[in-house]
Design an enzyme around this catalytic site. Sequence first.
Site, PDB file in Angstrom:
ATOM      1  N   LYS A  48      32.000  22.922  45.722  1.00 23.14           N
ATOM      2  CA  LYS A  48      31.179  23.673  44.777  1.00 23.14           C
ATOM      3  C   LYS A  48      32.061  24.283  43.678  1.00 23.14           C
ATOM      4  O   LYS A  48      33.281  24.334  43.797  1.00 23.14           O
ATOM      5  CB  LYS A  48      30.405  24.768  45.509  1.00 23.14           C
ATOM      6  CG  LYS A  48      31.265  25.720  46.321  1.00 23.14           C
ATOM      7  CD  LYS A  48      30.405  26.612  47.207  1.00 23.14           C
ATOM      8  CE  LYS A  48      31.280  27.520  48.069  1.00 23.14           C
ATOM      9  NZ  LYS A  48      30.478  28.381  48.950  1.00 23.14           N
ATOM     10  N   ARG A  82      23.002  36.336  55.077  1.00 25.94           N
ATOM     11  CA  ARG A  82      22.924  35.811  53.715  1.00 25.94           C
ATOM     12  C   ARG A  82      21.646  34.986  53.584  1.00 25.94           C
ATOM     13  O   ARG A  82      20.675  35.436  52.985  1.00 25.94           O
ATOM     14  CB  ARG A  82      24.185  34.988  53.409  1.00 25.94           C
ATOM     15  CG  ARG A  82      24.316  34.552  51.977  1.00 25.94           C
ATOM     16  CD  ARG A  82      25.728  34.084  51.659  1.00 25.94           C
ATOM     17  NE  ARG A  82      26.170  32.949  52.468  1.00 25.94           N
ATOM     18  CZ  ARG A  82      27.376  32.388  52.347  1.00 25.94           C
ATOM     19  NH1 ARG A  82      28.235  32.866  51.473  1.00 25.94           N
ATOM     20  NH2 ARG A  82      27.717  31.359  53.097  1.00 25.94           N
ATOM     21  N   TYR A 137      46.758  45.493  22.370  1.00 31.72           N
ATOM     22  CA  TYR A 137      45.733  46.497  22.100  1.00 31.72           C
ATOM     23  C   TYR A 137      46.091  47.841  22.744  1.00 31.72           C
ATOM     24  O   TYR A 137      46.443  47.918  23.919  1.00 31.72           O
ATOM     25  CB  TYR A 137      44.380  46.040  22.641  1.00 31.72           C
ATOM     26  CG  TYR A 137      43.770  44.892  21.876  1.00 31.72           C
ATOM     27  CD1 TYR A 137      43.358  45.044  20.558  1.00 31.72           C
ATOM     28  CD2 TYR A 137      43.603  43.659  22.478  1.00 31.72           C
ATOM     29  CE1 TYR A 137      42.790  43.994  19.855  1.00 31.72           C
ATOM     30  CE2 TYR A 137      43.034  42.588  21.796  1.00 31.72           C
ATOM     31  CZ  TYR A 137      42.636  42.771  20.476  1.00 31.72           C
ATOM     32  OH  TYR A 137      42.082  41.718  19.788  1.00 31.72           O
ATOM     33  N   MET A 145      41.935  38.483  25.108  1.00 28.02           N
ATOM     34  CA  MET A 145      40.982  37.467  25.529  1.00 28.02           C
ATOM     35  C   MET A 145      41.631  36.091  25.641  1.00 28.02           C
ATOM     36  O   MET A 145      41.356  35.346  26.589  1.00 28.02           O
ATOM     37  CB  MET A 145      39.790  37.397  24.567  1.00 28.02           C
ATOM     38  CG  MET A 145      38.774  36.327  24.961  1.00 28.02           C
ATOM     39  SD  MET A 145      37.355  36.250  23.853  1.00 28.02           S
ATOM     40  CE  MET A 145      36.445  37.707  24.380  1.00 28.02           C
TER      41      MET A 145
END
Length: 388
Positions: free
Chosen positions: A40, A138, A267, A315
């Site tokens: 997955k 779950r 930053y 980022m």
Amino acid sequence: MYKNPTRSAWVEVNLDNYISNLKYIKSIINKNSKIMCVIKSDGYRAGALELTEASIKFGINYFGVATLSEGISLRKHFKDINILILGYTPSYLLEDLCKYDIMPNIYSYDNCKDYNEICKKYGKVGKIHLSIDTGMNRVGFIPGKEAFFDIIKISKLSNIKIDGVFSHFAKADVDEDFTKKQFDTFTSFTKEIENAGVNLGLKHISNSASILKHREYDLDMVRPGAIMHGLYKGFFKDEKLPLKKDLQVFAMIANIKTIKKGQGVSYGHKYIATKDTKVVTIPLGYADGFPRILSGKFSVLIGGKKCPQIGNICMDQFMVDATGIDCKIDDVAVLLGKDGDEEISAFDLCQLTGDIELSFIDHLNYRMPITFIENNKIKCHRDLVRDL
């Protein structure tokens, strides 16, 4: 390491190491137990299609995914494998399950009854796996009278075939008593159903941590995830196993400059140089999967030497202190993996954030291309953003 042709920061996946790990798993489980490769989330960012292709060559034909779209992607490339969705598939998506011959995780009679009607409409018999909740809390049928009779009714639906039944361990790495309790609950309940004349097919419950420790839980099939990628320190950090990491992260140096004592970096200038400092810019940031919470806490390898990250992670970029390191623009830094005698591991990074190895790897962003290595040479490259 091999430079990627589409971006200056990339993931490298070693398919030879992946197959080596499958061989190890196969060697320790019971000889009659099958393996379901859980791939997955794009194979935990190691490339679902490429891992599936390699696994099929190894002789595996059961694959676990989380969502219908993941299952459809596999089916479009591989016609003859068994694909199980481990999560929930709502009724409005069941028609695609039937169309693509993908097995749902069933834990509701009503959901299965809807699927039966769709399969009847298309003249097909839909294979399913039932899930039993033994303590994960779950999804899954809760063992008891209601679940027992619902499963009996499911077994009598005209266009449904129960291919398997499974549960999931919650604490296999830390609590053997609770794990045994889950196993006993699972086997007791499934035996009760089988005694009522229902063929439940393949029974499976064992996950990565259990595979490494418990042969009695192998049953008909096991479901490795993290250990296929050589990740096991989160389970057994003090053990040395013949598992090999199959994923590394590299980036080319984008800029080099020397700043003076007292100057700030990134930053907020959270980092202020205490001396004249050689600053190297790495073209990868928190959008690529290196979270801002790691700012100032980790290192990368340049020329086989550790260079501490400085300032806030941006980022798309971050900076490191490479003072005293001989390097130039376009040299390759190792962000995850080995260089000489040094290594930056996902386990080490997770100790700094409270994360787990698999979660960290899984957050590596899709915009980073992957270079696949097989037989010690480049097999192919993949860039999902470019190829959209």
